[in-house]
Scaffold this motif. Structure first.
Motif, PDB file in Angstrom:
ATOM      1  N   VAL A  14      13.310   1.621  -1.257  1.00 21.80           N
ATOM      2  CA  VAL A  14      12.657   2.704  -1.988  1.00 21.80           C
ATOM      3  C   VAL A  14      11.175   2.666  -1.645  1.00 21.80           C
ATOM      4  CG1 VAL A  14      12.108   3.543  -4.328  1.00 21.80           C
ATOM      5  CG2 VAL A  14      14.350   2.555  -3.854  1.00 21.80           C
ATOM      6  N   GLU A  15      10.518   3.823  -1.727  1.00 17.91           N
ATOM      7  CA  GLU A  15       9.084   3.859  -1.445  1.00 17.91           C
ATOM      8  C   GLU A  15       8.329   2.922  -2.397  1.00 17.91           C
ATOM      9  OE1 GLU A  15       6.797   7.574  -0.226  1.00 17.91           O
ATOM     10  OE2 GLU A  15       6.260   7.334  -2.331  1.00 17.91           O
ATOM     11  N   MET A  16       7.422   2.156  -1.837  1.00 18.46           N
ATOM     12  CA  MET A  16       6.672   1.176  -2.629  1.00 18.46           C
ATOM     13  C   MET A  16       5.610   1.847  -3.498  1.00 18.46           C
ATOM     14  SD  MET A  16       6.208  -1.879   0.146  1.00 18.46           S
ATOM     15  CE  MET A  16       6.055  -0.901   1.638  1.00 18.46           C
ATOM     16  N   LYS A  17       5.360   1.252  -4.661  1.00 17.79           N
ATOM     17  CA  LYS A  17       4.287   1.703  -5.539  1.00 17.79           C
ATOM     18  C   LYS A  17       3.182   0.652  -5.596  1.00 17.79           C
ATOM     19  CE  LYS A  17       7.156   4.640  -8.506  1.00 17.79           C
ATOM     20  NZ  LYS A  17       8.181   4.808  -7.509  1.00 17.79           N
ATOM     21  N   LYS A  18       3.567  -0.633  -5.567  1.00 16.79           N
ATOM     22  CA  LYS A  18       2.600  -1.735  -5.591  1.00 16.79           C
ATOM     23  C   LYS A  18       2.901  -2.661  -4.409  1.00 16.79           C
ATOM     24  CE  LYS A  18       1.357  -3.726  -9.378  1.00 16.79           C
ATOM     25  NZ  LYS A  18       1.512  -4.581 -10.581  1.00 16.79           N
ATOM     26  N   PRO A  19       2.521  -2.249  -3.200  1.00 19.38           N
ATOM     27  CA  PRO A  19       2.850  -3.062  -2.025  1.00 19.38           C
ATOM     28  C   PRO A  19       2.038  -4.353  -1.954  1.00 19.38           C
ATOM     29  CG  PRO A  19       1.513  -1.175  -1.380  1.00 19.38           C
ATOM     30  CD  PRO A  19       1.796  -1.032  -2.848  1.00 19.38           C
ATOM     31  N   VAL A  20       2.705  -5.433  -1.562  1.00 20.52           N
ATOM     32  CA  VAL A  20       2.030  -6.699  -1.285  1.00 20.52           C
ATOM     33  C   VAL A  20       2.386  -7.112   0.139  1.00 20.52           C
ATOM     34  CG1 VAL A  20       1.836  -7.556  -3.651  1.00 20.52           C
ATOM     35  CG2 VAL A  20       3.909  -8.030  -2.361  1.00 20.52           C
ATOM     36  N   LYS A  21       1.401  -7.682   0.814  1.00 17.46           N
ATOM     37  CA  LYS A  21       1.596  -8.094   2.206  1.00 17.46           C
ATOM     38  C   LYS A  21       1.763  -9.600   2.273  1.00 17.46           C
ATOM     39  CE  LYS A  21      -0.315  -6.242   5.925  1.00 17.46           C
ATOM     40  NZ  LYS A  21      -1.338  -5.690   6.784  1.00 17.46           N
ATOM     41  N   ASN A  22       2.662 -10.033   3.149  1.00 19.57           N
ATOM     42  CA  ASN A  22       2.857 -11.452   3.397  1.00 19.57           C
ATOM     43  C   ASN A  22       1.821 -11.879   4.436  1.00 19.57           C
ATOM     44  OD1 ASN A  22       3.795 -13.954   4.399  1.00 19.57           O
ATOM     45  ND2 ASN A  22       5.881 -13.429   3.805  1.00 19.57           N
ATOM     46  N   LYS A  23       0.916 -12.792   4.056  1.00 15.47           N
ATOM     47  CA  LYS A  23      -0.156 -13.239   4.958  1.00 15.47           C
ATOM     48  C   LYS A  23       0.404 -13.956   6.184  1.00 15.47           C
ATOM     49  CE  LYS A  23      -2.233 -15.670   1.797  1.00 15.47           C
ATOM     50  NZ  LYS A  23      -3.159 -16.520   1.034  1.00 15.47           N
ATOM     51  N   VAL A  24       1.589 -14.550   6.057  1.00 14.57           N
ATOM     52  CA  VAL A  24       2.151 -15.348   7.150  1.00 14.57           C
ATOM     53  C   VAL A  24       2.759 -14.468   8.240  1.00 14.57           C
ATOM     54  CG1 VAL A  24       3.806 -17.152   7.761  1.00 14.57           C
ATOM     55  CG2 VAL A  24       2.553 -17.284   5.602  1.00 14.57           C
ATOM     56  N   CYS A  25       3.659 -13.557   7.852  1.00 12.46           N
ATOM     57  CA  CYS A  25       4.346 -12.750   8.879  1.00 12.46           C
ATOM     58  C   CYS A  25       3.840 -11.314   8.955  1.00 12.46           C
ATOM     59  CB  CYS A  25       5.857 -12.764   8.654  1.00 12.46           C
ATOM     60  SG  CYS A  25       6.386 -11.989   7.118  1.00 12.46           S
ATOM     61  N   GLY A  26       3.041 -10.877   7.945  1.00  5.97           N
ATOM     62  CA  GLY A  26       2.459  -9.537   7.987  1.00  5.97           C
ATOM     63  C   GLY A  26       3.337  -8.429   7.426  1.00  5.97           C
TER      64      GLY A  26
END
Length: 90
Positions: A17-29
């Motif tokens: 589903v389309e994200m509302k509060k996206p978080v990025k993984n610093k390790v793999c991006g």
């Protein structure tokens, strides 16, 4: 093609589903919906297992809460995209 690509980047690999509060993984991006990845990590850790990145083809096998950072740029891009999409055509 560009529109499809940008919309694809808005979709969480966990919820689809389309994200509302996206978080990025610093390790793999890779980026996920915050609530979905947090639930996944907590669920795995309760069973004494490592949480693997849910993105297909990713080899990152130990996603931790400390790896996650808010992706403000992507959140703004999603909001901007939705405003344009919901704007009545003239």
């Amino acid at each position: 093609m560009i529109v499809t690509q940008s919309q694809t980047n808005f979709i969480c690999p966990i919820t689809q589903v389309e994200m509302k509060k996206p978080v990025k993984n610093k390790v793999c991006g890779h980026t996920y919906e915050e609530e979905a990845i947090v639930r996944m990590i907590e669920s795995k850790h309760r069973r004494k297992k490592k949480a693997c990145c849910p993105k297909i083809g990713c080899s990152h096998t130990d996603v931790r809460m400390s790896d996650l950072i808010q992706d403000e740029a992507l959140r703004r891009a999603i909001e901007s995209h939705n405003k344009k999409k919901n704007r009545p055509s003239e």
